[in-house]
Design a protein around this motif. Sequence first.
Motif, mmCIF file in Angstrom:
data_model
loop_
_atom_site.group_PDB
_atom_site.id
_atom_site.type_symbol
_atom_site.label_atom_id
_atom_site.label_comp_id
_atom_site.label_asym_id
_atom_site.label_seq_id
_atom_site.Cartn_x
_atom_site.Cartn_y
_atom_site.Cartn_z
ATOM 1 N N UNK A 8 -4.423 -8.072 -4.382
ATOM 2 C CA UNK A 8 -4.722 -6.727 -3.897
ATOM 3 C C UNK A 8 -4.205 -6.609 -2.471
ATOM 4 N N UNK A 9 -3.296 -5.677 -2.270
ATOM 5 C CA UNK A 9 -2.625 -5.530 -0.971
ATOM 6 C C UNK A 9 -3.183 -4.324 -0.218
ATOM 7 N N UNK A 35 -5.870 1.699 -0.161
ATOM 8 C CA UNK A 35 -5.873 2.352 1.151
ATOM 9 C C UNK A 35 -7.309 2.479 1.625
ATOM 10 N N UNK A 36 -7.569 2.037 2.856
ATOM 11 C CA UNK A 36 -8.908 2.103 3.436
ATOM 12 C C UNK A 36 -9.027 3.299 4.378
ATOM 13 N N UNK A 58 0.321 5.984 -1.124
ATOM 14 C CA UNK A 58 0.356 6.314 -2.554
ATOM 15 C C UNK A 58 1.794 6.405 -3.057
ATOM 16 N N UNK A 59 2.688 6.992 -2.265
ATOM 17 C CA UNK A 59 4.095 7.119 -2.665
ATOM 18 C C UNK A 59 4.752 5.750 -2.813
ATOM 19 N N UNK A 60 4.385 4.806 -1.941
ATOM 20 C CA UNK A 60 4.912 3.446 -2.050
ATOM 21 C C UNK A 60 4.447 2.812 -3.359
ATOM 22 N N UNK A 68 -3.110 2.237 -7.583
ATOM 23 C CA UNK A 68 -3.470 2.633 -6.226
ATOM 24 C C UNK A 68 -4.944 3.027 -6.193
ATOM 25 N N UNK A 69 -5.662 2.534 -5.191
ATOM 26 C CA UNK A 69 -7.074 2.866 -5.019
ATOM 27 C C UNK A 69 -7.340 3.268 -3.575
#
Length: 306
Positions: A8-9, A35-36, A58-60, A68-69
Amino acid sequence: MQVVRHVVCAMSGGVDSAVSALLLRRRGYQVTGVFMNNWDVVDEHGMCSAEKDCEDAYRVCQKLDIPFHQVSYVKEYWHEVFSYFLNEYEKGRTPNPDVLCNKHIKFNHFLNYAIDNLGADAIATGHYARTSHEDEDIFQNQYLKSSQTLFRNRFEIRNNVKLLQAADFFKDQTFFLSQISQCALRKTLFPLGGLTKDFVKKIAAEAGFHHVLKRKESMGICFIGERNFEKFILEYLEPQPGNFVSIEDGKILGTHKGWFLFTLGQRARIGGLRDPWFVVDKDVATGDIFVVGASFMSNLNNHSVR
Protein backbone atom coordinates in the motif's frame (compact mmCIF):
# COMPACT_ATOMS: atom_id res chain seq x y z
CA MET A 1 3.97 -20.50 -7.38
CA GLN A 2 5.36 -17.19 -6.22
CA VAL A 3 3.23 -15.20 -3.78
CA VAL A 4 2.27 -11.74 -5.01
CA ARG A 5 3.08 -9.22 -2.31
CA HIS A 6 0.59 -6.45 -1.56
CA VAL A 7 2.11 -3.00 -0.98
CA VAL A 8 0.00 0.00 0.00
CA CYS A 9 1.62 3.20 -1.22
CA ALA A 10 0.93 6.61 0.35
CA MET A 11 -0.11 8.93 -2.49
CA SER A 12 0.30 12.66 -2.02
CA GLY A 13 -0.49 13.82 -5.53
CA GLY A 14 3.17 14.66 -6.14
CA VAL A 15 5.85 13.24 -8.39
CA ASP A 16 7.69 11.27 -5.68
CA SER A 17 4.73 9.16 -4.59
CA ALA A 18 3.64 8.70 -8.23
CA VAL A 19 7.01 7.27 -9.23
CA SER A 20 7.12 5.16 -6.05
CA ALA A 21 3.85 3.48 -7.02
CA LEU A 22 5.10 3.01 -10.58
CA LEU A 23 8.34 1.36 -9.44
CA LEU A 24 6.44 -0.97 -7.12
CA ARG A 25 4.22 -2.04 -10.02
CA ARG A 26 7.28 -2.69 -12.15
CA ARG A 27 8.65 -4.95 -9.42
CA GLY A 28 5.55 -7.08 -9.78
CA TYR A 29 3.82 -6.15 -6.54
CA GLN A 30 0.09 -5.73 -6.08
CA VAL A 31 -0.15 -2.02 -5.35
CA THR A 32 -2.89 0.04 -3.75
CA GLY A 33 -2.74 3.83 -3.55
CA VAL A 34 -4.04 5.70 -0.51
CA PHE A 35 -4.46 9.45 -0.15
CA MET A 36 -4.51 10.83 3.40
CA ASN A 37 -6.61 13.89 4.17
CA ASN A 38 -5.39 15.34 7.44
CA TRP A 39 -6.42 18.97 7.38
CA ASP A 40 -9.96 20.35 7.42
CA VAL A 41 -10.43 22.44 4.29
CA VAL A 42 -13.38 24.29 5.82
CA ASP A 43 -11.13 25.66 8.59
CA GLU A 44 -8.88 27.31 6.06
CA HIS A 45 -11.60 28.84 3.86
CA GLY A 46 -10.54 26.84 0.83
CA MET A 47 -6.85 27.66 1.12
CA CYS A 48 -5.76 24.04 1.47
CA SER A 49 -4.97 22.22 -1.77
CA ALA A 50 -6.08 18.80 -0.49
CA GLU A 51 -8.84 18.40 -3.07
CA LYS A 52 -6.47 19.08 -5.97
CA ASP A 53 -3.82 16.83 -4.42
CA CYS A 54 -6.36 14.02 -4.07
CA GLU A 55 -7.45 14.43 -7.69
CA ASP A 56 -3.83 14.27 -8.90
CA ALA A 57 -3.19 11.15 -6.80
CA TYR A 58 -6.33 9.51 -8.20
CA ARG A 59 -5.23 10.23 -11.79
CA VAL A 60 -1.89 8.52 -11.12
CA CYS A 61 -3.65 5.44 -9.74
CA GLN A 62 -5.97 5.39 -12.76
CA LYS A 63 -2.99 5.51 -15.11
CA LEU A 64 -1.30 2.67 -13.22
CA ASP A 65 -4.59 0.73 -13.02
CA ILE A 66 -4.35 0.26 -9.26
CA PRO A 67 -7.03 0.65 -6.55
CA PHE A 68 -7.35 4.05 -4.91
CA HIS A 69 -8.57 4.83 -1.39
CA GLN A 70 -8.97 7.95 0.73
CA VAL A 71 -8.65 8.09 4.50
CA SER A 72 -9.12 10.99 6.89
CA TYR A 73 -6.98 11.63 9.95
CA VAL A 74 -8.09 15.21 10.56
CA LYS A 75 -8.89 14.58 14.22
CA GLU A 76 -5.71 12.58 14.82
CA TYR A 77 -3.56 15.19 13.11
CA TRP A 78 -5.06 17.98 15.21
CA HIS A 79 -4.66 16.20 18.54
CA GLU A 80 -1.34 14.39 17.98
CA VAL A 81 0.57 16.82 15.76
CA PHE A 82 -0.85 20.31 15.40
CA SER A 83 -1.88 20.92 19.03
CA TYR A 84 1.59 19.89 20.19
CA PHE A 85 3.08 22.11 17.48
CA LEU A 86 1.14 25.14 18.78
CA ASN A 87 1.92 24.41 22.44
CA GLU A 88 5.63 24.24 21.69
CA TYR A 89 5.52 27.54 19.79
CA GLU A 90 3.83 29.21 22.76
CA LYS A 91 6.77 28.07 24.90
CA GLY A 92 9.28 29.58 22.50
CA ARG A 93 10.37 26.33 20.89
CA THR A 94 10.21 25.49 17.19
CA PRO A 95 9.19 21.85 16.69
CA ASN A 96 9.25 20.23 13.27
CA PRO A 97 5.70 19.19 12.29
CA ASP A 98 6.96 16.85 9.55
CA VAL A 99 8.80 14.73 12.12
CA LEU A 100 5.66 14.52 14.27
CA CYS A 101 3.44 13.86 11.27
CA ASN A 102 5.56 10.92 10.14
CA LYS A 103 5.71 9.48 13.64
CA HIS A 104 2.02 9.72 14.48
CA ILE A 105 0.13 9.77 11.18
CA LYS A 106 1.96 8.15 8.26
CA PHE A 107 3.89 5.50 10.16
CA ASN A 108 1.27 4.76 12.79
CA HIS A 109 -2.35 5.37 11.78
CA PHE A 110 -1.76 4.92 8.05
CA LEU A 111 0.42 1.84 8.60
CA ASN A 112 -2.22 0.24 10.82
CA TYR A 113 -4.94 1.03 8.28
CA ALA A 114 -2.93 -0.46 5.41
CA ILE A 115 -2.25 -3.71 7.25
CA ASP A 116 -5.46 -4.13 9.25
CA ASN A 117 -7.98 -2.82 6.69
CA LEU A 118 -6.36 -3.39 3.30
CA GLY A 119 -4.35 -6.51 4.07
CA ALA A 120 -1.00 -5.02 3.10
CA ASP A 121 2.23 -6.97 3.39
CA ALA A 122 4.09 -3.65 3.59
CA ILE A 123 3.64 0.06 3.01
CA ALA A 124 5.66 2.42 0.83
CA THR A 125 6.18 6.18 0.74
CA GLY A 126 7.96 8.59 -1.57
CA HIS A 127 10.56 9.61 1.00
CA TYR A 128 14.20 9.81 -0.03
CA ALA A 129 15.62 7.31 2.45
CA ARG A 130 16.85 3.74 2.63
CA THR A 131 16.87 0.95 5.19
CA SER A 132 19.26 -1.88 5.95
CA HIS A 133 16.66 -4.47 4.88
CA GLU A 134 15.98 -5.73 1.38
CA ASP A 135 12.40 -5.86 0.12
CA GLU A 136 12.00 -9.54 0.90
CA ASP A 137 13.25 -8.95 4.45
CA ILE A 138 10.49 -6.37 4.87
CA PHE A 139 7.86 -8.85 3.71
CA GLN A 140 9.18 -11.56 6.01
CA ASN A 141 9.20 -9.30 9.06
CA GLN A 142 6.32 -9.93 11.40
CA TYR A 143 4.20 -6.87 12.08
CA LEU A 144 4.34 -6.14 15.79
CA LYS A 145 2.62 -2.96 16.91
CA SER A 146 4.52 -0.84 19.41
CA SER A 147 4.10 -2.17 22.93
CA GLN A 148 1.80 -0.12 25.17
CA THR A 149 3.52 -1.45 28.27
CA LEU A 150 6.68 -0.16 29.94
CA PHE A 151 8.68 -3.32 29.22
CA ARG A 152 8.85 -5.29 26.01
CA ASN A 153 8.43 -9.05 25.80
CA ARG A 154 11.82 -10.65 26.56
CA PHE A 155 10.95 -13.58 24.26
CA GLU A 156 9.94 -11.39 21.34
CA ILE A 157 12.06 -11.98 18.24
CA ARG A 158 13.20 -8.66 16.86
CA ASN A 159 14.86 -8.06 13.53
CA ASN A 160 16.03 -4.49 13.94
CA VAL A 161 16.35 -2.38 10.82
CA LYS A 162 18.56 0.67 10.36
CA LEU A 163 17.44 3.90 8.71
CA LEU A 164 20.05 4.86 6.10
CA GLN A 165 20.81 8.00 4.13
CA ALA A 166 19.38 8.28 0.63
CA ALA A 167 21.57 8.17 -2.46
CA ASP A 168 20.55 11.76 -3.20
CA PHE A 169 22.22 13.57 -0.29
CA PHE A 170 20.54 16.86 -1.18
CA LYS A 171 17.03 15.36 -1.01
CA ASP A 172 17.73 12.99 1.90
CA GLN A 173 14.76 12.93 4.32
CA THR A 174 16.02 10.64 7.07
CA PHE A 175 15.86 13.48 9.61
CA PHE A 176 12.10 13.70 9.10
CA LEU A 177 11.84 9.92 9.65
CA SER A 178 14.06 9.90 12.72
CA GLN A 179 11.27 9.28 15.23
CA ILE A 180 9.33 6.51 13.51
CA SER A 181 9.27 3.19 15.35
CA GLN A 182 11.12 -0.02 14.59
CA CYS A 183 7.83 -1.79 13.99
CA ALA A 184 7.06 0.76 11.26
CA LEU A 185 10.51 0.62 9.68
CA ARG A 186 10.35 -3.16 9.51
CA LYS A 187 7.27 -2.93 7.27
CA THR A 188 8.18 0.05 5.07
CA LEU A 189 9.65 0.27 1.57
CA PHE A 190 11.31 3.42 0.23
CA PRO A 191 11.40 2.91 -3.56
CA LEU A 192 13.22 6.21 -4.20
CA GLY A 193 16.04 5.61 -1.71
CA GLY A 194 18.60 4.74 -4.36
CA LEU A 195 17.58 7.40 -6.90
CA THR A 196 18.23 11.08 -7.46
CA LYS A 197 15.42 13.60 -7.77
CA ASP A 198 16.39 14.36 -11.38
CA PHE A 199 16.15 10.69 -12.29
CA VAL A 200 12.76 10.42 -10.57
CA LYS A 201 11.50 13.32 -12.69
CA LYS A 202 12.82 11.58 -15.79
CA ILE A 203 10.94 8.40 -14.91
CA ALA A 204 7.78 10.45 -14.33
CA ALA A 205 8.12 12.18 -17.71
CA GLU A 206 8.64 8.88 -19.53
CA ALA A 207 5.60 7.43 -17.75
CA GLY A 208 3.42 10.34 -18.83
CA PHE A 209 2.87 11.79 -15.35
CA HIS A 210 2.92 15.30 -16.75
CA HIS A 211 0.26 16.63 -14.38
CA VAL A 212 2.41 15.88 -11.32
CA LEU A 213 5.57 17.20 -12.96
CA LYS A 214 3.91 20.60 -13.32
CA ARG A 215 3.32 20.82 -9.58
CA LYS A 216 5.49 23.09 -7.47
CA GLU A 217 7.74 21.31 -4.95
CA SER A 218 5.97 21.15 -1.60
CA MET A 219 7.87 23.13 1.07
CA GLY A 220 5.15 23.90 3.60
CA ILE A 221 3.96 22.41 6.86
CA CYS A 222 3.17 18.71 6.55
CA PHE A 223 -0.38 18.28 5.13
CA ILE A 224 -1.12 21.98 5.53
CA GLY A 225 0.95 23.32 2.67
CA GLU A 226 2.94 26.43 1.91
CA ARG A 227 1.46 29.70 3.11
CA ASN A 228 2.24 32.93 4.98
CA PHE A 229 3.53 31.36 8.18
CA GLU A 230 3.05 34.38 10.45
CA LYS A 231 -0.52 34.98 9.32
CA PHE A 232 -1.33 31.28 9.63
CA ILE A 233 0.05 30.85 13.17
CA LEU A 234 -1.67 34.01 14.39
CA GLU A 235 -5.01 32.43 13.44
CA TYR A 236 -4.42 30.01 16.32
CA LEU A 237 -2.22 31.91 18.80
CA GLU A 238 -2.87 35.30 20.38
CA PRO A 239 -0.51 38.04 19.13
CA GLN A 240 2.08 39.12 21.68
CA PRO A 241 3.55 42.38 20.31
CA GLY A 242 7.08 43.37 21.21
CA ASN A 243 10.15 45.19 19.95
CA PHE A 244 13.13 44.32 17.82
CA VAL A 245 16.11 45.51 19.87
CA SER A 246 19.67 45.88 18.60
CA ILE A 247 22.01 43.91 20.83
CA GLU A 248 24.82 46.30 19.88
CA ASP A 249 23.40 49.55 21.30
CA GLY A 250 19.95 48.69 22.73
CA LYS A 251 18.18 50.74 20.05
CA ILE A 252 14.61 49.74 19.16
CA LEU A 253 14.52 49.03 15.44
CA GLY A 254 10.91 48.02 14.96
CA THR A 255 8.03 45.95 16.29
CA HIS A 256 6.75 42.40 15.83
CA LYS A 257 3.51 40.49 16.55
CA GLY A 258 4.93 37.68 18.67
CA TRP A 259 8.33 36.51 19.90
CA PHE A 260 7.22 32.91 19.28
CA LEU A 261 7.17 33.59 15.53
CA PHE A 262 10.97 33.80 15.39
CA THR A 263 13.74 31.24 15.70
CA LEU A 264 17.28 31.96 16.86
CA GLY A 265 19.48 32.50 13.85
CA GLN A 266 16.74 33.38 11.38
CA ARG A 267 16.63 36.65 9.49
CA ALA A 268 14.29 39.20 11.06
CA ARG A 269 12.56 41.19 8.37
CA ILE A 270 12.16 44.57 10.03
CA GLY A 271 9.98 47.12 8.28
CA GLY A 272 11.86 50.09 6.87
CA LEU A 273 15.29 48.45 7.14
CA ARG A 274 16.98 47.16 4.01
CA ASP A 275 20.07 45.69 5.65
CA PRO A 276 19.71 42.16 7.05
CA TRP A 277 19.29 41.63 10.80
CA PHE A 278 19.33 38.27 12.55
CA VAL A 279 17.69 36.97 15.74
CA VAL A 280 20.20 36.15 18.50
CA ASP A 281 18.03 36.08 21.63
CA LYS A 282 14.45 36.45 22.91
CA ASP A 283 13.06 37.76 26.21
CA VAL A 284 9.80 35.96 26.91
CA ALA A 285 8.93 38.26 29.83
CA THR A 286 9.14 41.53 27.86
CA GLY A 287 8.52 40.15 24.38
CA ASP A 288 11.72 41.76 23.10
CA ILE A 289 13.59 40.06 20.28
CA PHE A 290 17.30 40.90 20.20
CA VAL A 291 18.85 41.18 16.78
CA VAL A 292 22.27 41.79 15.32
CA GLY A 293 23.26 43.27 11.98
CA ALA A 294 25.12 41.38 9.29
CA SER A 295 28.00 43.86 9.44
CA PHE A 296 28.48 43.22 13.16
CA MET A 297 28.50 39.46 12.55
CA SER A 298 31.03 39.89 9.76
CA ASN A 299 33.36 41.96 11.96
CA LEU A 300 32.99 39.43 14.77
CA ASN A 301 33.92 36.56 12.45
CA ASN A 302 36.91 38.46 11.06
CA HIS A 303 38.12 39.20 14.57
CA SER A 304 37.82 35.55 15.63
CA VAL A 305 39.80 34.47 12.54
CA ARG A 306 42.66 36.75 13.52
